[in-house]
Scaffold this motif. Structure first.
Motif, PDB file in Angstrom:
ATOM      1  N   HIS A  65      43.250   8.056  36.711  1.00 39.79           N
ATOM      2  CA  HIS A  65      41.856   8.446  36.537  1.00 39.79           C
ATOM      3  C   HIS A  65      41.554   8.664  35.050  1.00 39.79           C
ATOM      4  O   HIS A  65      42.461   8.902  34.247  1.00 39.79           O
ATOM      5  CB  HIS A  65      41.545   9.744  37.301  1.00 39.79           C
ATOM      6  N   ARG A  66      40.305   8.617  34.706  1.00 33.82           N
ATOM      7  CA  ARG A  66      39.896   8.858  33.317  1.00 33.82           C
ATOM      8  C   ARG A  66      39.357  10.286  33.169  1.00 33.82           C
ATOM      9  O   ARG A  66      38.293  10.504  32.575  1.00 33.82           O
ATOM     10  CB  ARG A  66      38.833   7.855  32.897  1.00 33.82           C
ATOM     11  N   LEU A  67      40.064  11.199  33.727  1.00 34.52           N
ATOM     12  CA  LEU A  67      39.665  12.607  33.631  1.00 34.52           C
ATOM     13  C   LEU A  67      40.288  13.224  32.384  1.00 34.52           C
ATOM     14  O   LEU A  67      41.408  12.893  31.993  1.00 34.52           O
ATOM     15  CB  LEU A  67      40.120  13.367  34.879  1.00 34.52           C
ATOM     16  N   THR A  68      39.557  14.132  31.793  1.00 36.68           N
ATOM     17  CA  THR A  68      40.041  14.813  30.588  1.00 36.68           C
ATOM     18  C   THR A  68      40.371  16.265  30.915  1.00 36.68           C
ATOM     19  O   THR A  68      39.850  16.840  31.873  1.00 36.68           O
ATOM     20  CB  THR A  68      38.981  14.770  29.475  1.00 36.68           C
ATOM     21  N   LYS A  69      41.223  16.838  30.099  1.00 34.22           N
ATOM     22  CA  LYS A  69      41.624  18.235  30.323  1.00 34.22           C
ATOM     23  C   LYS A  69      41.751  18.942  28.978  1.00 34.22           C
ATOM     24  O   LYS A  69      41.859  18.303  27.920  1.00 34.22           O
ATOM     25  CB  LYS A  69      42.959  18.321  31.066  1.00 34.22           C
ATOM     26  N   ALA A  70      41.726  20.251  29.024  1.00 32.67           N
ATOM     27  CA  ALA A  70      41.992  21.083  27.850  1.00 32.67           C
ATOM     28  C   ALA A  70      42.829  22.269  28.307  1.00 32.67           C
ATOM     29  O   ALA A  70      42.630  22.801  29.399  1.00 32.67           O
ATOM     30  CB  ALA A  70      40.692  21.552  27.200  1.00 32.67           C
ATOM     31  N   LEU A  71      43.758  22.675  27.457  1.00 31.78           N
ATOM     32  CA  LEU A  71      44.654  23.803  27.748  1.00 31.78           C
ATOM     33  C   LEU A  71      44.350  24.922  26.764  1.00 31.78           C
ATOM     34  O   LEU A  71      44.552  24.761  25.553  1.00 31.78           O
ATOM     35  CB  LEU A  71      46.112  23.343  27.628  1.00 31.78           C
ATOM     36  N   LEU A  72      43.850  26.035  27.277  1.00 28.61           N
ATOM     37  CA  LEU A  72      43.500  27.182  26.429  1.00 28.61           C
ATOM     38  C   LEU A  72      44.496  28.308  26.675  1.00 28.61           C
ATOM     39  O   LEU A  72      44.426  29.007  27.691  1.00 28.61           O
ATOM     40  CB  LEU A  72      42.080  27.674  26.738  1.00 28.61           C
ATOM     41  N   ILE A  73      45.448  28.452  25.757  1.00 25.57           N
ATOM     42  CA  ILE A  73      46.457  29.515  25.864  1.00 25.57           C
ATOM     43  C   ILE A  73      46.646  30.158  24.501  1.00 25.57           C
ATOM     44  O   ILE A  73      46.282  29.576  23.466  1.00 25.57           O
ATOM     45  CB  ILE A  73      47.811  28.970  26.377  1.00 25.57           C
ATOM     46  N   GLY A  74      47.182  31.342  24.477  1.00 26.42           N
ATOM     47  CA  GLY A  74      47.451  32.028  23.222  1.00 26.42           C
ATOM     48  C   GLY A  74      48.595  31.378  22.458  1.00 26.42           C
ATOM     49  O   GLY A  74      49.367  30.594  23.000  1.00 26.42           O
ATOM     50  N   GLY A  75      48.690  31.727  21.175  1.00 27.60           N
ATOM     51  CA  GLY A  75      49.759  31.191  20.342  1.00 27.60           C
ATOM     52  C   GLY A  75      49.476  29.809  19.808  1.00 27.60           C
ATOM     53  O   GLY A  75      50.334  29.202  19.170  1.00 27.60           O
ATOM     54  N   VAL A  76      48.286  29.263  20.076  1.00 30.47           N
ATOM     55  CA  VAL A  76      47.892  27.928  19.627  1.00 30.47           C
ATOM     56  C   VAL A  76      46.589  28.059  18.844  1.00 30.47           C
ATOM     57  O   VAL A  76      45.760  28.929  19.123  1.00 30.47           O
ATOM     58  CB  VAL A  76      47.714  26.967  20.831  1.00 30.47           C
ATOM     59  N   VAL A  79      40.893  26.278  35.980  1.00 33.41           N
ATOM     60  CA  VAL A  79      42.124  26.788  36.588  1.00 33.41           C
ATOM     61  C   VAL A  79      42.611  27.959  35.739  1.00 33.41           C
ATOM     62  O   VAL A  79      42.859  27.796  34.538  1.00 33.41           O
ATOM     63  CB  VAL A  79      43.222  25.703  36.654  1.00 33.41           C
ATOM     64  N   LEU A  80      42.734  29.136  36.337  1.00 36.20           N
ATOM     65  CA  LEU A  80      43.203  30.325  35.629  1.00 36.20           C
ATOM     66  C   LEU A  80      44.636  30.632  36.039  1.00 36.20           C
ATOM     67  O   LEU A  80      44.961  30.692  37.236  1.00 36.20           O
ATOM     68  CB  LEU A  80      42.307  31.524  35.950  1.00 36.20           C
ATOM     69  N   CYS A  81      45.490  30.844  35.044  1.00 39.08           N
ATOM     70  CA  CYS A  81      46.913  31.136  35.265  1.00 39.08           C
ATOM     71  C   CYS A  81      47.284  32.409  34.515  1.00 39.08           C
ATOM     72  O   CYS A  81      46.719  32.700  33.456  1.00 39.08           O
ATOM     73  CB  CYS A  81      47.783  29.980  34.778  1.00 39.08           C
ATOM     74  N   ALA A 117      50.417  27.912  32.841  1.00 40.74           N
ATOM     75  CA  ALA A 117      49.267  27.075  32.494  1.00 40.74           C
ATOM     76  C   ALA A 117      49.727  25.720  31.971  1.00 40.74           C
ATOM     77  O   ALA A 117      49.162  24.676  32.333  1.00 40.74           O
ATOM     78  CB  ALA A 117      48.399  27.789  31.460  1.00 40.74           C
ATOM     79  N   ALA A 118      50.749  25.720  31.118  1.00 44.18           N
ATOM     80  CA  ALA A 118      51.269  24.460  30.585  1.00 44.18           C
ATOM     81  C   ALA A 118      51.865  23.601  31.704  1.00 44.18           C
ATOM     82  O   ALA A 118      51.742  22.366  31.688  1.00 44.18           O
ATOM     83  CB  ALA A 118      52.320  24.743  29.515  1.00 44.18           C
ATOM     84  N   GLN A 119      52.474  24.232  32.694  1.00 41.86           N
ATOM     85  CA  GLN A 119      53.054  23.484  33.807  1.00 41.86           C
ATOM     86  C   GLN A 119      51.952  22.848  34.663  1.00 41.86           C
ATOM     87  O   GLN A 119      52.092  21.706  35.121  1.00 41.86           O
ATOM     88  CB  GLN A 119      53.897  24.416  34.664  1.00 41.86           C
ATOM     89  N   VAL A 120      50.857  23.568  34.884  1.00 45.09           N
ATOM     90  CA  VAL A 120      49.733  22.996  35.632  1.00 45.09           C
ATOM     91  C   VAL A 120      49.174  21.788  34.883  1.00 45.09           C
ATOM     92  O   VAL A 120      48.824  20.758  35.486  1.00 45.09           O
ATOM     93  CB  VAL A 120      48.640  24.059  35.854  1.00 45.09           C
ATOM     94  N   ALA A 121      49.101  21.897  33.544  1.00 45.30           N
ATOM     95  CA  ALA A 121      48.609  20.768  32.752  1.00 45.30           C
ATOM     96  C   ALA A 121      49.518  19.550  32.900  1.00 45.30           C
ATOM     97  O   ALA A 121      49.039  18.412  32.973  1.00 45.30           O
ATOM     98  CB  ALA A 121      48.507  21.184  31.283  1.00 45.30           C
TER      99      ALA A 121
END
Length: 504
Positions: free
Chosen positions: A100-111, A78-80, A86-90
């Motif tokens: 569900h046992r789905l995993t996610k990762a959030l890739l944004i600047g400042g982190v 998912v591109l924001c 992006a944080a809101q979509v997460a």
């Protein structure tokens, strides 16, 4: 009426939706979810605040319910355009995928890259990212996009505005050609149409509202503002904003205030704080942790006023914003739609007020052409253009008083000459206008011609001269002509005769 139970979503997803308190899908959700569940590409166009995020998150969770992610190879992307979106979509993913046992990762600047690398190495089902940070990980060899099965572009027109279209094209080329692609946006510019024709295959188009329309629940208005003086426009404009807020009274429970420039965001936030308003800034140059804290404070209503750039104009879900103030008229008319879309969400009423200066009128015309209607003009609480304070009298008044005093001085000299009954010499008539035009001290003036200097020297100074200069002085004084002097401020070099100033 369609309900979520009619959309063939996974039962675990339906349970999470019910726990969140939703029963009836919005038009964009009802139109996009069935097509997405069938595996079709989707092009969704809807005004902001209509639930586009859930329109792609819900079918994505249902489609990814089976299978397992490999290390560094996300199964969906998912591109924001912004970190906040992006944080809101997460957050939405966490809400609807809790069963569900789905995993996610959030890739944004400042982190930190390190924490993001750890999440990617474990393998993620859903990767939510901004284009810049995603490409950074890809170039560092930490990310492989060959296993992406579902790709979502959220707020595609904002991607265009922020210059991300070349990055989006690069990312498309990194992903496999056989994948499902979902495009969601509030407006559809020609460049976006080109992208969709290039990368989407026979997309199912869902358009639930006319492009670039605003919600009917939002009351709009604009105040035409002209400052008393150009140099006072910034301060008087800030004063007008404060008066507009005061005029709304208790109805203004909270508000988002938009500026065109990041520097103006900081200045306005500090000004509001100085005058006792609970305000904080948010824009792209701030640290991510500070931006997150500010948004959380505004969401939980511990912060009343959020002064922001267009980084907060798209996609943010803050349910109960009572007012939006456009401190500046946006230079891109589509941004007006997104800005005021922060209020009047989910059927609630809202109010949007804009301040328009003479220099912004061309942008106001563009906004009204886009909307297809005229925004109502509001009466200024300042009673029109601000007037200059009495203590700040304009410079011309001081000049006129100086002119009157020079005129009185000139008349007194003229009457003195008339009473003597003699004709003024050529050098006398030339000296008088010079004195009239120079009320300031003589040391700020350039030296005058020798014959004029001789006419303007006081009698006491002339007695100290020698030679021809002293004789000329006696001759002039015998005739009784009025001598135009320079008072106590006469520089010593002017008192010298022409012969004395000549190098030996």
């Amino acid at each position: 009426m369609t309900k979520f139970t009619d959309l063939k979503l996974d039962p675990k997803v339906l349970s999470a939706v019910a726990d969140a308190g939703y029963e009836t899908p919005t038009p964009i959700q009802a139109g996009a979810i069935p097509a997405a569940l069938e595996g079709r590409d989707v092009l969704g166009i809807a005004q902001t605040g209509t639930g586009k995020t859930a329109a792609f998150v819900l079918p994505m969770i249902s489609l990814l319910g089976r299978g397992r992610a490999k290390a560094r190879m996300p199964r969906s992307l998912v591109l924001c355009p912004t970190r906040e979106l992006a944080a809101q979509v997460a957050e939405n993913f966490d809400t609807y995928a809790k069963n569900h046992r789905l995993t996610k990762a959030l890739l944004i600047g400042g982190v930190s890259f390190k924490d993001q690398d750890v999440a990617i190495d474990r393998g993620v089902d859903v990767l939510i990212a901004t284009p810049g940070r995603l490409l950074d990980h890809r170039e560092r060899g930490k990310l492989i996009l060959n296993d992406v099965k579902v790709m979502v572009i959220d707020e595609a027109d904002r991607m265009l505005d922020m210059g991300f279209i070349p990055d989006i094209e690069r990312i498309f080329e990194m992903t496999p050609p056989r994948k499902q692609t979902l495009f969601f946006s509030a407006t559809m510019a020609p460049e976006i149409e080109r992208i969709t024709k290039t990368f989407l295959k026979d997309p199912f188009r869902v358009e639930v509202a006319r492009q670039a329309t605003t919600a009917e629940t939002i009351e709009q208005g604009v105040v035409m503002f002209r400052a008393s003086r150009k140099d006072r426009q910034p301060s008087e404009k800030r004063e007008l904003l404060r008066k507009l807020i005061e005029a709304e009274g208790e109805a203004c429970t909270n508000a988002m205030i938009f500026c065109n420039r990041k520097s103006e965001v900081d200045i306005l936030a500090k000004s509001l704080q100085k005058h006792g308003y609970d305000a904080a800034p948010i824009h792209g140059d701030l640290d991510q942790s500070q931006r997150t804290r500010t948004l959380e404070g505004f969401r939980d209503k511990s912060l009343r006023f959020l002064v922001c750039s267009d980084v907060a104009a798209r996609g943010l879900d803050i349910p109960s914003v009572s007012h939006v103030f456009n401190f500046d008229v946006p230079s891109h008319p589509e941004d007006y739609v997104h800005r005021i879309g922060r209020t009047g969400r989910a059927g609630r009423s809202g109010k949007a007020i804009m301040i328009c200066t003479p220099g912004d009128e061309k942008y106001l015309d563009q906004v009204e052409r886009l909307l297809g209607k005229t925004i109502p003009r509001l009466e200024s609480p300042m009673g029109g253009s601000a007037e200059a304070p009495a203590e700040d009298a304009p410079a011309p008044e001081r000049s006129s008083s100086s002119s009157r005093s020079r005129s009185r001085s000139s008349r007194s000299r003229s009457s003195s000459r008339r009473s003597d009954g003699d004709k003024a010499k050529p050098q006398d008539t030339a000296a008088a206008p010079v004195a009239e035009q120079s009320p300031e001290p003589a040391e700020t003036e350039a030296p005058q011609a020798p014959e004029k200097q001789a006419a303007e020297k006081p009698a006491g100074e002339k007695k100290e001269q020698s030679g021809r200069g002293r004789q000329d002085s006696r001759r002039e004084n015998k005739k009784g002509d009025a001598v135009v002097g320079m008072g106590d401020h006469l520089p010593s070099f002017i008192a010298l005769s022409f012969d004395q100033r000549r190098p030996g």
